[in-house]
Design an enzyme around this catalytic site. Structure first.
Site, mmCIF file in Angstrom:
data_model
loop_
_atom_site.group_PDB
_atom_site.id
_atom_site.type_symbol
_atom_site.label_atom_id
_atom_site.label_comp_id
_atom_site.label_asym_id
_atom_site.label_seq_id
_atom_site.Cartn_x
_atom_site.Cartn_y
_atom_site.Cartn_z
ATOM 1 N N VAL A 369 47.514 9.950 90.362
ATOM 2 C CA VAL A 369 47.256 9.468 89.062
ATOM 3 C C VAL A 369 45.735 9.442 88.523
ATOM 4 O O VAL A 369 45.924 9.064 87.371
ATOM 5 C CB VAL A 369 47.698 7.953 89.056
ATOM 6 C CG1 VAL A 369 48.953 7.818 89.683
ATOM 7 C CG2 VAL A 369 46.845 7.079 90.195
ATOM 8 N N GLY A 370 44.846 10.196 89.169
ATOM 9 C CA GLY A 370 43.659 10.361 88.686
ATOM 10 C C GLY A 370 42.798 10.901 89.411
ATOM 11 O O GLY A 370 43.006 11.098 90.648
ATOM 12 N N ALA A 373 35.143 13.337 90.043
ATOM 13 C CA ALA A 373 34.118 14.144 90.712
ATOM 14 C C ALA A 373 33.889 13.613 92.240
ATOM 15 O O ALA A 373 33.823 14.881 93.025
ATOM 16 C CB ALA A 373 32.653 13.968 90.181
ATOM 17 N N ALA A 375 36.441 11.521 94.155
ATOM 18 C CA ALA A 375 37.473 11.083 94.741
ATOM 19 C C ALA A 375 38.838 11.352 93.956
ATOM 20 O O ALA A 375 38.739 11.895 92.733
ATOM 21 C CB ALA A 375 37.414 9.457 95.005
ATOM 22 N N ASP A 491 28.084 3.591 84.918
ATOM 23 C CA ASP A 491 29.114 4.589 84.488
ATOM 24 C C ASP A 491 30.280 3.960 83.517
ATOM 25 O O ASP A 491 31.463 4.100 83.799
ATOM 26 C CB ASP A 491 29.763 5.327 85.862
ATOM 27 C CG ASP A 491 30.269 6.537 85.220
ATOM 28 O OD1 ASP A 491 30.180 7.113 84.472
ATOM 29 O OD2 ASP A 491 31.113 7.295 86.239
#
Length: 688
Positions: A369-370, A373, A375, A491
């Site tokens: 689902v994602g 950089a 993980a 971030d």
């Protein structure tokens, strides 16, 4: 004989937890300290390990443990209270110059005195399986670097709960103490149950430093059994060192008096190992009460009354304990287990790799689902938690020399309990796999919905957008001002803002986070990390993260939500520059997202755009705090005053030591060319 032993045990517990201040114990002897493994008594102290030759890889770890002979009572099950405690001890780690360092030493509170692990790097701590009912709490002074258990380096302090993977840790060298120096080090460990707070100090001197080296929030009431053993453990693994403890005070206490600083209560503790400087005489006493002046007659009366009182109390306790023991035997083991079992509520649990693979269908690509950089995130399902988000880290990827898993794990396990933060539910550290398990948020990331990066037909209305921005502001206010330690996210961006089933915002991804004490006055420059378009100019060129660098990123998110545009468009247009240009031309409202088709409150839209510009002010001193920005967004205070022209600010780089260039950011003096608004070399950062 059994009744006599039990009688003495219960009398000891009574005195230990409710004793008069004048209670004293003999110096360190086998009568009050139990040694395990390779530990031995040495010069009125303890050596937990023996200096050996460097061990071959097939040899078992050299492990030693020393525990106080009697357990301490930490939970009052009847009154549902938990003891606070304070501890001070001195230790040394003396290396063998011909060998690598050993694993280190830990202060240990454990429910099972006989549980050991002989694995290297475990410092003799228990290695629990999923079905274990045992529990332990430990503060490790670690001198080995073992990435498989999340170590940040080979010279750190960590806090462990039921696992050797520290949920909070700190590089102790940065605090002015080197565990490998061979010098005597004094440590102070204090837990306040009322605040659910653990604090740790270290120093070469006997004077406690003004600021703790490590602070973390934890509820030990969910971890402790009724009675726990207290002491120390150490191991050498494949190295060799002498781990010695020569002074130790420990105290549990139930309540605080408001007029007394609870931290000072350590001076009232029971000292199990003392040097002559701890006592006003050379008499072999562990604890000496504060000196008081009495007339001889009054002293005699006082001593006589005290003696009678003690004898009377002991007699009553003996009778009570005798009948209590008989009754307890009749209840049986089942009743005892029910009485002492403490459930672990709201605490992330360690999961096996088999459970993780089962939850994600063997990390099947259809479950992704994602991707980032460092993980890949999978949707999974656990019987105990339902739908979860499984974040699988790539160990080969390290950003700016750090391990994102270690940083994120330590940060999330510290004190991050807030409705607008993604909540961690478990982790797995097995073999080469490093995995964190989070709550699953069905509406995905704000980035995907805002920029239509998926097949979703969900439309974010103006009211939803305003609520999302306020949710992110609430999360950042907590990190910056309300958490026990100040956390700078570094971030903040729309793809790290997740939405639950009611579109409430939850900030996640703490792989780049920096944790500071609130009193920290100076911070070192580092290579900037983050995402292009969200980075504050002073951070890019000076490399020092502050709360105002998070404010800048938050401001970009605010403008992104209001305009529906990316921070850096495909044609290179920079969102911040574009909105500033509209403001200068008195056409700010034209920045509103056209997909809203005018379905928004004009005053609220203008307010949000102005807040965004205020937060991305080139001069960090002109930016508000996130808390102040949220108040403006809610209409609780006046709109910010913005300059009629885009402001400029001069910044000198701290990172480019060989460069004398002074950079003018903003206005007509901005860097020219395609990279004008990026304010950073493209090669250092990801656009994702």
């Amino acid at each position: 004989m059994q009744v006599s032993c039990l009688f003495l045990f219960w009398v000891h517990l009574f005195l230990l937890n409710f004793a008069f201040p004048s209670l004293s114990h003999p110096l360190l002897t086998p009568n009050n300290i139990t040694l395990y493994g390779d530990a031995f008594f040495r010069n009125n102290g303890i050596s937990l390990t023996q200096e050996t030759t460097c061990l071959p890889s097939s040899s078992p770890a050299n492990i030693g443990r020393a525990l106080y002979a009697y357990p301490f009572r930490f939970l009052d099950l009847k009154n549902k209270t938990t003891a606070s405690f304070s501890c001070r001890f001195s230790f040394s780690i003396i290396p063998n110059p011909l060998c690598p360092f050993g694993d280190g030493i830990v202060f240990l509170i454990t429910s099972n005195a006989d549980a050991f692990s002989f694995s290297n790097g475990y410092i003799g701590l228990p290695q629990r399986d999923l079905n274990s009912q045992d529990s332990f709490f430990a503060v490790e002074f670690d001198t080995s670097f073992n990435p498989s258990v999340g170590d940040i380096n080979g010279n750190h302090i960590g806090i462990d709960v039921n696992t050797v993977v520290s949920f909070a840790s700190v590089d102790v060298v940065s605090k002015g103490v080197d565990l490998k120096s061979g010098k005597k080090i004094t440590a102070w460990i204090e837990y306040r149950d009322s605040a659910k707070l653990i604090q740790i100090w270290v120093s070469y001197s006997s004077t406690k430093p003004p600021s703790p080296a490590l602070v973390a929030q934890i509820d030990l009431a969910t971890q402790f059994k009724e009675y726990m053993h207290v002491g120390f453990s150490a191991s050498n693994g494949q190295g060799s060192a002498m781990h010695t403890v020569d002074r130790w005070r420990f105290k549990t206490f139930r309540t605080y008096r408001p007029s007394v600083n609870p931290i000072d209560a350590i001076e009232e503790g029971y000292c199990f190992m003392c040097s002559p400087e701890d006592s006003s005489t050379n008499s072999p006493q562990i604890y000496r009460p504060h000196k008081r002046s009495f007339k001889m007659g009054n002293m005699a009366v006082a001593l006589g009354c005290l003696t009678i009182s003690v004898v009377f109390v002991i007699a009553i306790i003996a009778v009570i304990c005798f009948f209590a023991v008989r009754k307890k035997r009749g209840v049986g083991r089942r009743g005892k287990r029910i009485q002492t079992r403490v459930q672990m509520n709201n605490v992330p649990t360690r999961l096996s790799l088999a459970e993780i693979k089962s939850a994600t269908m063997g990390f099947h690509r259809n479950r992704i689902v994602g991707e980032g950089a460092s993980a890949v995130v999978y949707k999974g399902s656990l019987p105990s938690a339902g739908a979860v988000a499984v974040k699988r880290f790539d160990q080969s990827n390290k950003e700016c020399g750090r391990n994102p898993f270690t940083t994120e794990f330590a940060t999330m396990m510290g004190c991050l309990k807030h409705k607008n933060l993604v909540q961690i539910q478990g982790w797995c550290c097995e073999g080469s796999e490093l995995i964190l398990v989070y709550e699953y948020l069905p509406n995905g990331s704000l980035d995907k919905l805002l920029h239509k990066n998926s097949d979703s037909v969900i439309f974010l209305s103006w009211s939803l957008r305003l609520n999302i921005v306020l949710g992110v502001a609430s999360a950042l206010t907590y990190l910056h001002e309300e958490c026990a330690r100040q956390i700078i996210h570094r971030d903040v961006k729309t793809c790290n803002i997740m939405l639950d089933d009611e579109f409430n915002a939850k900030l996640g991804d703490f792989g780049l986070a920096e944790v500071y004490e609130h009193s920290c006055a100076s911070r070192e420059a580092t290579i900037p990390a983050g995402t292009i378009g969200y980075l504050a100019p002073e951070y890019v060129y000076c490399g020092v993260p502050t709360v105002k660098t998070d404010v800048y990123s938050f401001g970009v998110v605010v403008l992104e939500v209001a305009t529906g545009k990316r921070p850096v468009a495909e044609d290179g247009t920079v969102l911040v520059d574009w909105v500033w240009d509209l403001w200068v031309r008195r056409k700010l409202i034209e920045a509103a997202d056209c997909s809203l088709s005018g379905r928004y409150d004009v005053l609220e839209m203008e307010r949000m755009l102005k807040v965004g510009l205020c937060c991305v002010h080139p001069n960090h001193e002109k930016r508000p705090t996130v808390k102040e920005a949220a108040r403006i967004l809610r209409g609780e205070t006046s709109l910010p005053l913005l300059p009629s022209m885009r402001p400029t600010v001069t910044i000198r780089s701290n990172l480019l030591a060989d460069s004398e260039d002074i950079l003018n950011i903003g206005g007509d003096h901005s860097p020219s060319g395609d990279d004008a608004g990026w304010l950073t070399p493209k090669s250092h950062f990801s656009k994702a």
